[in-house]
Design an enzyme around this catalytic site. Structure first.
Site, short mmCIF file in Angstrom:
data_model
loop_
_atom_site.label_atom_id
_atom_site.label_comp_id
_atom_site.label_asym_id
_atom_site.label_seq_id
_atom_site.Cartn_x
_atom_site.Cartn_y
_atom_site.Cartn_z
N ASP A 1 0.84 -1.20 0.00
CA ASP A 1 0.00 0.00 0.00
C ASP A 1 0.87 1.24 0.00
OD1 ASP A 1 0.54 0.85 2.87
OD2 ASP A 1 -0.25 -1.16 3.21
N GLU B 1 21.49 -23.11 -18.47
CA GLU B 1 20.63 -22.20 -17.70
C GLU B 1 21.46 -21.06 -17.10
OE1 GLU B 1 16.94 -24.84 -16.01
OE2 GLU B 1 18.93 -25.32 -15.23
#
Ligand code: DGJ
Length: 729
Positions: free
Chosen positions: A534, A614
């Site tokens: 928030d 990877e």
């Protein structure tokens, strides 16, 4: 001057770059709301045509004018018990039992700069960036003054609102509800766009038409919550990403909240937003004041994308005080999904070596480094290092990590305590519990009473020592349960209704002091993922862990919903292992990276388990993260699709503020055989400029890319993705 007061018709007009806000003092002294919308000159008092609509009472001095009622007038801040039966913005009572608030104009002031609130986060302004309008309304019978505060950011198209209440009477005044904002919208057909969710699935957007009656968005959890984010949008039925009117309402508050939208008998809408009033009360002695949290208000007539971009910029530039707000963030490797509680110094050093080899900037040591914290049943509160795991303490570990050329970050959860901890054994009364009742437990932990000064002092002392004595450059501040037994042992019975808000004030106080004392530490908020995502937290921390769900496909919807109000620079997102630990789903490494790149980037896996191919791919990802950093975190964000819609394509885009480059991101969440063309229209480019795409020699005009669009090569396999960079030539 963006704030004007016309003495003749007693009208306040606020202009921002694209919007106008207007209110007028009625002959009765009530402050009427006239207009908030697209920029326009004029006085909008002609719009409201009073008429007797029956059973709507009239103020005493206008008792023979049956058409004039507070029940049908648009008001700037509704009172209570005045004959206006719609949502009340304030509820209060005197010691004698007088209730209600009939608010009439008392005075006003227009000043340069931005007001501040005591103990609460609020937007700030640079020199000449904002003006403040303060209008004070009063009810002398009750002994109450309500100061309405407006912070006007003309260039940013944002008006902040807050409310300061003063007890001007001779006895105590009890506040039972204090909204931060009341916004009356007289006409139109509106939808409520809100962001609900659950743990691991935060901020799912949902758009519903406003019914006649009241719709509520709120939390009673003592936190802004995974379940209902405080940010809401009211938009016209037809509003889209690119067109239509929308209002954004963003509370700068991290505790229990409530926003209500009422469509009344006449079809007008009132929105009231502020601290959750269930269980809330606040006692004011004569002369005392109470500040209600700020709300950031914005309006766009150009659709949702523009509204979101306004908030993104405002949060980065005018709300978040961290020096990291607009700066590149370190790429981190977090130990949580790599080891959970199972680590020692050797394992961490091995992780650090792998991280360094990949090109990561920082190792973050998550939960489990302190007290007897070998699982989530014990140890919270004991913020001293577990020497069985880390012999010699943090210092030697950090030194070795720094010597590798890596920064070091750490996890804390200051507001909590386990029953099985030294802290709880020493101070059981510091936990919030109701005497005589077994407390509701959450993750086996209790919440400390942050409303107590001694608790905040203690936490400041131990945490500032931790940061002072160790070279810690990042802190992840977690919070893993909501408040339930809201009772404070230091408050008298009549003040127990203050405990939940005092908790939030104490938490802000600790955050304020620590972030001020350690400005070079990058703080990240977290609450079991995104349970406290928030604007209140974002005033202190520039980034928040978006969700405990690190599955790239699920993250698409979580991050999509989050972007309506919050910038991607605030959304922490990591590439985690595949199969994913929360869903068991396997996704390509590239897709995981494309999704995490639309956030503050990091890894949450053990690189030792990666193949050489990877690892090479990760080096390429890191090169792109650094190359596109300014574009992603400082650019304009466009949602091109809703990832949950039937086409099952998630697409979003960043455009540099000078339109010199753009980054298109696409993930196909359900590949099909013989698929229809994957065609998208880009947004926000310079129509007259020419652009070149990665790996393509041909140039395309911005107009072609926006109006003709772009067709991607068919994507194949499980959850494939594409990331395409366009550069102005
Ligand atoms: C919840 C957080 O969201 C996770 O990332 C992790 O830090 C755990 N808490 C640790 O307990």
């Amino acid at each position: 001057m963006s704030i004007l007061f016309d003495k003749n018709n007693k009208t306040y007009t606020i202009h921002t770059r694209r919007t106008t806000y207007q209110m007028q003092i009625a002959p009765t002294g009530h402050l009427l709301h006239l207009y908030y919308g697209r920029k326009a000159e004029g006085t909008f008092d002609y719009l409201i045509q009073p008429r007797d609509c029956g059973f709507s009472p009239n103020p005493y001095e206008l008792r023979h004018q049956r058409e004039w009622s507070l029940d049908t007038q648009m008001q700037e801040y509704s009172g209570s018990m005045t004959g206006d039966y719609r949502l009340s913005a304030i509820l209060c009572a005197t010691a004698e039992g007088l209730r209600g608030a009939d608010l009439r104009y008392a005075r006003h002031e227009i000043t340069a700069g931005k007001y501040a609130l005591r103990g609460l986060p609020a937007a700030f302004a640079g020199a000449g960036e904002a003006e403040t309008l303060s209008v004070t309304l009063a009810d002398e019978a009750v002994g109450l003054e309500v100061e309405l505060l407006y912070g006007v950011y003309e260039a940013q198209d944002v008006i902040t609102r807050a409310v300061r209440i003063q007890n001007t009477g001779a006895g105590v005044l009890r506040l039972d509800k204090v909204a931060s904002l009341c916004l009356d919208i007289p006409f139109g057909d509106w939808d409520l766009l809100h962001f609900h969710g659950r743990h691991c699935m935060e901020r799912q957007s949902e758009r519903v038409p406003l019914m006649t009656g009241i719709q509520t968005v709120g939390s009673k959890r003592g936190m802004s919550s995974h379940q209902q984010n405080p940010f809401v949008i009211l938009c016209e039925h037809g509003a889209s990403e690119d067109a239509g009117e929308c209002y954004g309402i963003m509370p700068v508050y991290s505790g229990s909240h409530r926003t209500e939208a009422e469509r009344d008998q006449m079809g007008a809408v009132r929105v009231v937003s502020g601290i959750q009033d269930e269980g809330f009360s606040w006692i004011l002695a004569p002369g005392e004041t109470f500040d209600a949290p700020e709300v950031l208000l914005s309006f766009s007539h150009e659709g949702l994308a523009k509204l979101s971009q306004t908030y993104h910029r405002f949060i980065r530039d005018n709300l978040c005080r961290s020096k990291f707000s607009n700066a590149p963030r370190p790429v981190l490797l977090n130990s949580w999904e790599a080891c959970y509680f199972d680590f020692d110094a050797d394992k961490l050093l091995a992780l650090a070596r792998e991280a360094k080899e990949l090109g990561v900037d920082m190792l973050v040591l998550d939960d489990g480094w302190f007290g007897e914290r070998n699982d989530d049943l014990r140890g919270l509160g004991d913020w001293y290092v577990n020497e069985k795991k880390l012999p010699g303490g943090l210092a030697p570990l950090i030194r070795q990590i720094n010597d590798m050329g890596l920064k070091f970050g750490i996890w804390i959860e200051p507001e909590m305590v386990n029953e099985d901890s030294e802290l709880y054994r020493a101070h059981p009364d510091w936990a919030m519990t109701v005497p005589g009742r077994g407390p509701a437990m959450g993750r086996d932990q209790l919440v400390l009473d942050m409303g107590r000064k001694d608790v905040v002092e203690y936490l400041y002392r131990v945490l500032s020592a931790l940061l002072r004595e160790n070279h810690i450059e990042y802190v992840k501040w977690d919070f893993n349960r909501g408040l339930a037994d809201v009772y404070s042992r230091v408050l008298p019975p009549e003040r127990q209704g203050e405990a939940a808000h005092r908790y939030v004030l104490g938490m802000y106080n600790l955050l304020e002091r620590l972030t001020t004392a350690f400005p070079d530490v990058l703080f990240e908020g977290c609450a079991g993922g995104g349970g406290r995502f928030d604007a209140g937290m974002l005033a202190y921390v520039p980034q928040i862990w978006c969700s405990d769900n690190t599955d790239a496909v699920e993250r698409l919807a979580i991050q999509y919903g989050t972007t309506f109000g919050y910038p991607v620079s605030a959304m922490a997102a990591h590439v985690s292992a595949s199969p994913n630990h929360q869903t068991g789903r396997s996704t390509p490494l590239e897709t995981r990276a494309v999704v995490a790149m639309s956030g503050t980037f990091g890894y949450e896996l053990n690189p030792a388990q990666l193949s050489a191919v990877e690892k090479e791919a990760i080096r390429d990802q890191l090169a792109r993260v650094r190359r596109y950093d300014a574009l992603i975190h400082g650019g304009d964000y466009y949602r091109l699709t809703d990832p949950r819609d039937a086409k099952r394509v998630a697409a979003w885009q960043f455009v540099a503020p000078d339109k010199s480059e753009a980054l298109l991101n696409v993930v196909v969440t359900h590949p099909e055989a013989n698929p229809r063309p994957l065609h998208l229209r880009l947004k926000g480019l310079d129509p007259d400029a020419m652009y070149v795409a990665d790996g393509d020699e041909r140039t395309y005009s911005g107009a072609a890319l926006m109006y003709g669009g772009w067709t991607l090569a068919a994507l194949f396999g499980d959850y494939p993705s594409a990331q395409l960079h366009f550069q102005k030539v």
